[in-house]
Design a protein around this motif. Sequence first.
Motif, PDB file in Angstrom:
ATOM      1  N   TRP A 146       0.829  -1.201   0.000  1.00 39.34           N
ATOM      2  CA  TRP A 146       0.000   0.000   0.000  1.00 39.34           C
ATOM      3  C   TRP A 146       0.872   1.263   0.000  1.00 39.34           C
ATOM      4  CZ3 TRP A 146      -4.612   1.621  -1.139  1.00 39.34           C
ATOM      5  CH2 TRP A 146      -5.036   2.881  -0.705  1.00 39.34           C
ATOM      6  N   ASP A 147       1.887   1.273   0.843  1.00 35.34           N
ATOM      7  CA  ASP A 147       2.799   2.422   0.894  1.00 35.34           C
ATOM      8  C   ASP A 147       3.485   2.647  -0.455  1.00 35.34           C
ATOM      9  OD1 ASP A 147       2.146   2.891   3.547  1.00 35.34           O
ATOM     10  OD2 ASP A 147       3.898   1.811   4.328  1.00 35.34           O
ATOM     11  N   ALA A 148       3.929   1.562  -1.096  1.00 33.18           N
ATOM     12  CA  ALA A 148       4.570   1.681  -2.412  1.00 33.18           C
ATOM     13  C   ALA A 148       3.576   2.191  -3.451  1.00 33.18           C
ATOM     14  CB  ALA A 148       5.136   0.326  -2.838  1.00 33.18           C
ATOM     15  N   PHE A 149       2.347   1.725  -3.384  1.00 34.02           N
ATOM     16  CA  PHE A 149       1.297   2.157  -4.305  1.00 34.02           C
ATOM     17  C   PHE A 149       1.030   3.652  -4.150  1.00 34.02           C
ATOM     18  CE2 PHE A 149      -3.374   2.538  -5.119  1.00 34.02           C
ATOM     19  CZ  PHE A 149      -3.339   2.308  -6.475  1.00 34.02           C
ATOM     20  N   LYS A 181       3.028   5.868  -2.897  1.00 34.13           N
ATOM     21  CA  LYS A 181       4.220   6.601  -3.328  1.00 34.13           C
ATOM     22  C   LYS A 181       4.208   6.805  -4.844  1.00 34.13           C
ATOM     23  CE  LYS A 181       9.246   6.483  -3.093  1.00 34.13           C
ATOM     24  NZ  LYS A 181      10.418   5.763  -2.625  1.00 34.13           N
ATOM     25  N   ILE A 182       3.811   5.770  -5.578  1.00 35.81           N
ATOM     26  CA  ILE A 182       3.720   5.884  -7.037  1.00 35.81           C
ATOM     27  C   ILE A 182       2.646   6.893  -7.430  1.00 35.81           C
ATOM     28  CG2 ILE A 182       3.050   4.639  -9.134  1.00 35.81           C
ATOM     29  CD1 ILE A 182       4.423   2.152  -7.866  1.00 35.81           C
ATOM     30  N   GLY A 188       3.832  10.355  -6.871  1.00 31.48           N
ATOM     31  CA  GLY A 188       5.038  10.703  -7.604  1.00 31.48           C
ATOM     32  C   GLY A 188       4.756  11.536  -8.841  1.00 31.48           C
ATOM     33  N   PRO A 189       5.812  11.895  -9.564  1.00 30.38           N
ATOM     34  CA  PRO A 189       5.643  12.712 -10.770  1.00 30.38           C
ATOM     35  C   PRO A 189       4.905  11.948 -11.862  1.00 30.38           C
ATOM     36  CG  PRO A 189       7.903  11.949 -10.565  1.00 30.38           C
ATOM     37  CD  PRO A 189       7.196  11.526  -9.314  1.00 30.38           C
ATOM     38  N   VAL A 190       4.194  12.692 -12.669  1.00 32.70           N
ATOM     39  CA  VAL A 190       3.416  12.124 -13.765  1.00 32.70           C
ATOM     40  C   VAL A 190       4.245  12.189 -15.045  1.00 32.70           C
ATOM     41  CG1 VAL A 190       1.338  12.415 -15.162  1.00 32.70           C
ATOM     42  CG2 VAL A 190       1.258  12.831 -12.701  1.00 32.70           C
TER      43      VAL A 190
END
Length: 91
Positions: free
Chosen positions: A59-62, A64-65, A68-70
């Motif tokens: 969940w944390d990685a999701f 973060k994505i 994040g930048p587009v």
Amino acid sequence: MSQSETMSLRMSPEQREVIAAAADFCGMSRTAFIVESAVGRAQDVLLDRTRLVLNADQWDAFIKILDGPVDSSAMKRTLAAPPPWKEQCPI
């Protein structure tokens, strides 16, 4: 894809006329039109009910994505592409 199953449908004459007119507009048989429409709707229903199950690290990685930048080049390509419904029959 070969057709091997049969399904009988009951509908009013008015419903049959609407389906026949739409199928004719799309250059399809009534059967092809009904199958394509029903399968598309079934896929939409199933996709709307899909759950995403993640543990805390995933969940944390999701997140973060998502935060994040587009990649704007991919977005520009998507926005410049013709809508998929303009390439097919408008079902």
